[in-house]
Design a protein around this motif. Structure first.
Motif, PDB file in Angstrom:
ATOM      1  N   PRO A 231      -8.051 -37.461  -1.048  1.00  0.00           N
ATOM      2  CA  PRO A 231      -9.328 -37.086  -0.440  1.00  0.00           C
ATOM      3  C   PRO A 231      -9.623 -37.891   0.828  1.00  0.00           C
ATOM      4  CG  PRO A 231      -9.577 -37.330  -2.813  1.00  0.00           C
ATOM      5  CD  PRO A 231      -8.206 -37.848  -2.470  1.00  0.00           C
ATOM      6  N   VAL A 232     -10.130 -37.198   1.831  1.00  0.00           N
ATOM      7  CA  VAL A 232     -10.516 -37.882   3.069  1.00  0.00           C
ATOM      8  C   VAL A 232     -11.564 -38.959   2.779  1.00  0.00           C
ATOM      9  CG1 VAL A 232     -11.712 -37.563   5.274  1.00  0.00           C
ATOM     10  CG2 VAL A 232      -9.940 -35.938   4.564  1.00  0.00           C
ATOM     11  N   SER A 233     -12.451 -38.688   1.831  1.00  0.00           N
ATOM     12  CA  SER A 233     -13.494 -39.657   1.499  1.00  0.00           C
ATOM     13  C   SER A 233     -12.908 -40.975   0.999  1.00  0.00           C
ATOM     14  CB  SER A 233     -14.432 -39.082   0.440  1.00  0.00           C
ATOM     15  OG  SER A 233     -13.719 -38.745  -0.742  1.00  0.00           O
ATOM     16  N   ARG A 234     -11.776 -40.896   0.292  1.00  0.00           N
ATOM     17  CA  ARG A 234     -11.104 -42.104  -0.178  1.00  0.00           C
ATOM     18  C   ARG A 234     -10.596 -42.921   1.005  1.00  0.00           C
ATOM     19  NH1 ARG A 234     -11.162 -45.296  -4.462  1.00  0.00           N
ATOM     20  NH2 ARG A 234     -10.870 -43.581  -5.946  1.00  0.00           N
ATOM     21  N   CYS A 235     -10.059 -42.257   1.997  1.00  0.00           N
ATOM     22  CA  CYS A 235      -9.576 -42.942   3.203  1.00  0.00           C
ATOM     23  C   CYS A 235     -10.738 -43.563   3.966  1.00  0.00           C
ATOM     24  CB  CYS A 235      -8.828 -41.964   4.102  1.00  0.00           C
ATOM     25  SG  CYS A 235      -7.398 -41.181   3.326  1.00  0.00           S
TER      26      CYS A 235
ATOM     27  N   PHE B 152     -12.276 -46.929   3.087  1.00  0.00           N
ATOM     28  CA  PHE B 152     -11.608 -48.142   3.573  1.00  0.00           C
ATOM     29  C   PHE B 152     -11.686 -48.269   5.096  1.00  0.00           C
ATOM     30  CE2 PHE B 152      -9.205 -47.386  -0.438  1.00  0.00           C
ATOM     31  CZ  PHE B 152      -9.473 -48.614  -1.049  1.00  0.00           C
ATOM     32  N   GLY B 153     -12.375 -47.327   5.728  1.00  0.00           N
ATOM     33  CA  GLY B 153     -12.457 -47.361   7.187  1.00  0.00           C
ATOM     34  C   GLY B 153     -11.267 -46.723   7.872  1.00  0.00           C
TER      35      GLY B 153
ATOM     36  N   LEU C   4      -3.056 -44.451  -1.764  1.00  0.00           N
ATOM     37  CA  LEU C   4      -2.579 -43.373  -0.904  1.00  0.00           C
ATOM     38  C   LEU C   4      -3.423 -43.217   0.361  1.00  0.00           C
ATOM     39  CD1 LEU C   4      -1.557 -40.674  -3.524  1.00  0.00           C
ATOM     40  CD2 LEU C   4      -0.090 -42.251  -2.251  1.00  0.00           C
ATOM     41  N   ALA C   5      -4.504 -43.959   0.445  1.00  0.00           N
ATOM     42  CA  ALA C   5      -5.327 -43.931   1.661  1.00  0.00           C
ATOM     43  C   ALA C   5      -4.626 -44.635   2.811  1.00  0.00           C
ATOM     44  CB  ALA C   5      -6.675 -44.593   1.398  1.00  0.00           C
TER      45      ALA C   5
ATOM     46  N   VAL D  59      -6.510 -53.555   7.886  1.00  0.00           N
ATOM     47  CA  VAL D  59      -7.293 -53.118   6.723  1.00  0.00           C
ATOM     48  C   VAL D  59      -6.444 -53.211   5.465  1.00  0.00           C
ATOM     49  CG1 VAL D  59      -8.482 -51.183   5.629  1.00  0.00           C
ATOM     50  CG2 VAL D  59      -8.777 -51.600   8.071  1.00  0.00           C
ATOM     51  N   LEU D  60      -5.206 -52.780   5.551  1.00  0.00           N
ATOM     52  CA  LEU D  60      -4.318 -52.833   4.399  1.00  0.00           C
ATOM     53  C   LEU D  60      -4.122 -54.266   3.907  1.00  0.00           C
ATOM     54  CD1 LEU D  60      -2.292 -51.725   2.366  1.00  0.00           C
ATOM     55  CD2 LEU D  60      -0.553 -51.795   4.167  1.00  0.00           C
ATOM     56  N   GLU D  61      -3.873 -55.196   4.824  1.00  0.00           N
ATOM     57  CA  GLU D  61      -3.676 -56.591   4.425  1.00  0.00           C
ATOM     58  C   GLU D  61      -4.921 -57.133   3.730  1.00  0.00           C
ATOM     59  OE1 GLU D  61      -1.211 -58.404   4.161  1.00  0.00           O
ATOM     60  OE2 GLU D  61       0.334 -57.786   5.579  1.00  0.00           O
TER      61      GLU D  61
END
Length: 201
Positions: free
Chosen positions: A126-130, A133-134, A177-178, A189-191
């Motif tokens: 879902p786009v909302s999940r992405c 996280f910004g 998966l985001a 952001v991932l780190e």
């Protein structure tokens, strides 16, 4: 099942060298993807090109199977790799820049593909999940009534690689998966979120 991990692109948007080797939590990004496929009893093969000589050398040094292609583009390299491997049945395809991919996600995709009876299966988040996280997905489509973006991991049928394959679209509301890493901002952001995301694996 064979899993082709595409790592032949330049990673020009990230601007940190060959993207597959960019470090995420002290490991090359591709190492996380390889671990996930191995844990899911798949046979990963990294698809490299002249644009990614260091990735090819890393595979060679670490005993990872790889296949060199012309570097003409994602679809072109994938087609070349499938034809070179001679796989007629289903196989996974994956980008090298989804380091939060897990064994469980891979197994769910495989199970849904088998149940669907269709030649192909694409995974979506879902786009909302992405956005939580910004992250800002560059492509979106409605899947099961939800605005979603592709996760860059799919199943295709080898014998049909030159044609459009009817696919089952699988929506997976998985935090990891985001993270499809294309920019330095996304990497940062991932780190920051890596430990909390992996905690739920």
């Amino acid at each position: 099942m064979l899993a082709l991990i595409l790592a032949g692109g330049e990673g020009s948007r990230l601007r940190l060298g060959e993207k597959a080797l960019v470090m995420v939590h002290e490991r090359p990004m591709i190492a996380w993807v390889l671990d996930a496929f191995c844990a899911a009893d798949c046979e990963p093969v990294v698809v490299t090109s002249y644009k990614t000589p260091f990735t090819r050398n890393w595979c060679r040094a670490n005993g990872v199977a790889y296949l060199d292609t012309a570097g003409a583009g994602y679809v072109e390299d994938l087609t070349e790799a499938v034809e070179a491997c001679g796989v007629e049945g289903p196989l996974f395809t994956s980008a090298a820049d989804i380091p939060c991919l897990t064994r469980d996600i891979i197994c769910r995709i495989r199970a849904n593909h088998e149940e669907s009876g269709l030649p192909a299966c694409s995974a979506w988040v879902p786009v909302s999940r992405c956005e939580a996280f910004g992250m800002q997905p560059r492509y979106r489509e409605m899947v099961c009534g939800v605005a979603a973006t592709p996760c860059a991991v799919n199943i295709l049928t080898g014998s049909l690689i030159g044609s459009v394959q009817e696919e089952y679209c699988l929506l997976l509301d998985e935090p990891g998966l985001a993270f499809n890493i294309n920019t330095r901002e996304e990497l940062a952001v991932l780190e920051r979120e890596f430990d909390s995301v992996r905690k739920h694996v």
